[in-house]
Write an enzyme that holds these catalytic residues in place. Structure first.
Site, short mmCIF file in Angstrom:
data_model
loop_
_atom_site.label_atom_id
_atom_site.label_comp_id
_atom_site.label_asym_id
_atom_site.label_seq_id
_atom_site.Cartn_x
_atom_site.Cartn_y
_atom_site.Cartn_z
N GLU A 65 -37.96 -56.74 15.99
CA GLU A 65 -37.59 -55.42 16.47
C GLU A 65 -38.03 -54.31 15.51
O GLU A 65 -38.52 -53.27 15.92
CB GLU A 65 -36.08 -55.34 16.69
CG GLU A 65 -35.64 -53.97 17.21
CD GLU A 65 -34.14 -53.86 17.36
OE1 GLU A 65 -33.70 -52.93 18.06
OE2 GLU A 65 -33.41 -54.68 16.78
N ASP A 92 -34.46 -60.52 16.33
CA ASP A 92 -33.63 -59.32 16.27
C ASP A 92 -32.72 -59.47 15.05
O ASP A 92 -31.80 -60.27 15.05
CB ASP A 92 -32.78 -59.16 17.53
CG ASP A 92 -32.18 -57.77 17.66
OD1 ASP A 92 -32.10 -57.08 16.63
OD2 ASP A 92 -31.81 -57.37 18.78
N ILE A 94 -30.44 -57.53 13.66
CA ILE A 94 -29.04 -57.24 14.01
C ILE A 94 -29.02 -56.80 15.46
O ILE A 94 -29.44 -55.68 15.78
CB ILE A 94 -28.40 -56.14 13.15
CG1 ILE A 94 -28.50 -56.44 11.66
CG2 ILE A 94 -26.91 -55.99 13.54
CD1 ILE A 94 -27.86 -55.36 10.78
N ASP A 95 -28.56 -57.65 16.34
CA ASP A 95 -28.35 -57.24 17.72
C ASP A 95 -26.94 -56.67 17.81
O ASP A 95 -25.96 -57.38 17.57
CB ASP A 95 -28.50 -58.42 18.68
CG ASP A 95 -28.38 -57.97 20.12
OD1 ASP A 95 -29.28 -57.24 20.56
OD2 ASP A 95 -27.41 -58.33 20.79
N THR A 97 -26.66 -53.10 16.61
CA THR A 97 -26.72 -52.22 15.44
C THR A 97 -25.71 -51.09 15.53
O THR A 97 -25.07 -50.74 14.54
CB THR A 97 -28.13 -51.62 15.29
OG1 THR A 97 -29.09 -52.68 15.26
CG2 THR A 97 -28.25 -50.81 14.02
N ASP A 220 -33.87 -59.12 22.38
CA ASP A 220 -32.47 -59.13 22.80
C ASP A 220 -32.13 -60.40 23.58
O ASP A 220 -30.98 -60.84 23.58
CB ASP A 220 -32.17 -57.94 23.72
CG ASP A 220 -32.45 -56.60 23.08
OD1 ASP A 220 -32.00 -56.38 21.94
OD2 ASP A 220 -33.12 -55.77 23.73
#
Length: 278
Positions: A65, A92, A94-95, A97, A220
């Site tokens: 990402e 990802d 940190i999915d 954020t 995601d």
């Protein structure tokens, strides 16, 4: 080391950093909108993951990402650029954020490995709860080493659903709201936790019956989609076509309620395909 074990190690290392920083003041930057936030921890987490993956598989390609410009157009273009990759990692760091920035405890690390564009290994790690969701194609889905399965609800009336609020596209957000208005009187209730990856993991673990959301990205969805499929569920786009890496409008469920979920979204004109690009 197998691709799954490599992903587990990378996710746990990144998760340790995220856990340490969760209660610390963070320098926040803005991406495509006020709702789409990125932090220095995102960037540090992805750097750690990249280092770990490439140390084991230096010839592999990583789609992360943080390496993509903000916005749906850039995301689509980045994925298209990687369509020919035989060995592709989708990351990802940190999915969720925005949750992380606000101290709302629902965020995770998501790592998927795709061979010839098919996701064959996936890891989602919730560092605050120390919950590690893993899946390999054809080998089932697991939570902290114990096999997980989708829930048994047969009707929408029995179902707990989840969705989200697309960050950048106002049209997608409005369509998603139409879906909520249609489905909320038909199901037991709806949740919106702010992490698509964890929502998918929760469908796989039977904590949610189904999940849909519009205008998401490959990072995601990739790991979580494999989890749902390996746990016995169903994953398509919101029009009912099978999942692949280009899907942006997602529908995932225990399978039993899938046709009812898709039909409700269609009736509400909330599939995301109305006057929108896939």
């Amino acid at each position: 080391m197998s691709t799954l074990n490599t992903a587990v190690q990378a996710a746990k290392e990144a998760g340790k950093l995220i856990r340490q920083k969760a209660a610390v003041a963070k320098q926040v930057q803005y991406k495509s909108s006020a709702q789409d936030l990125v932090t220095e921890v995102d960037q540090a987490s992805e750097a750690m993951i990249r280092k770990q993956l490439l140390s084991q598989y230096p010839e592999h390609v990583i789609l992360g990402e943080e390496g993509v410009e903000p916005g749906a157009k850039a995301s689509k273009e980045a994925l298209e650029e990687h369509r020919g990759c035989e060995h592709l990692w989708i990351v990802d760091p940190i999915d969720g954020t925005t949750n992380f920035v606000h101290g709302f405890p629902m965020f995770c690390v998501s790592i998927a490995y795709a061979y010839n564009q098919e996701v064959v290994a996936g890891v989602i790690y919730d560092p605050l709860r120390d919950e590690l969701f893993t899946a390999e194609k054809g080998k089932g889905a697991f939570l902290n080493g114990k096999e997980i399965r989708i829930s048994n609800e047969k009707t929408l009336e029995e179902s707990l659903l989840a969705t989200g609020f697309p960050a950048g596209d106002k049209e997608a957000r409005q369509r998603n709201l139409e879906g909520i208005l249609k489905l909320s009187p038909l199901c037991r209730n709806i949740r919106a936790g702010g992490s698509a990856a964890l929502h998918l993991a929760y469908v796989a673990a039977g904590r949610l019956t189904g999940f849909w959301e519009l205008d998401l990205n490959a990072w995601d969805l990739a790991a979580g989609s494999l989890l749902v499929l390996e746990a016995g569920g169903d994953v398509t786009d919101t029009a009912g076509h099978g999942y692949d890496l280009v899907v942006r409008h997602i529908s995932a469920s225990n399978g039993h309620i899938h046709p009812f979920l898709l039909n409700a979204l269609k009736e509400a004109q909330a599939t995301g395909f109305e006057n929108m690009v896939k």
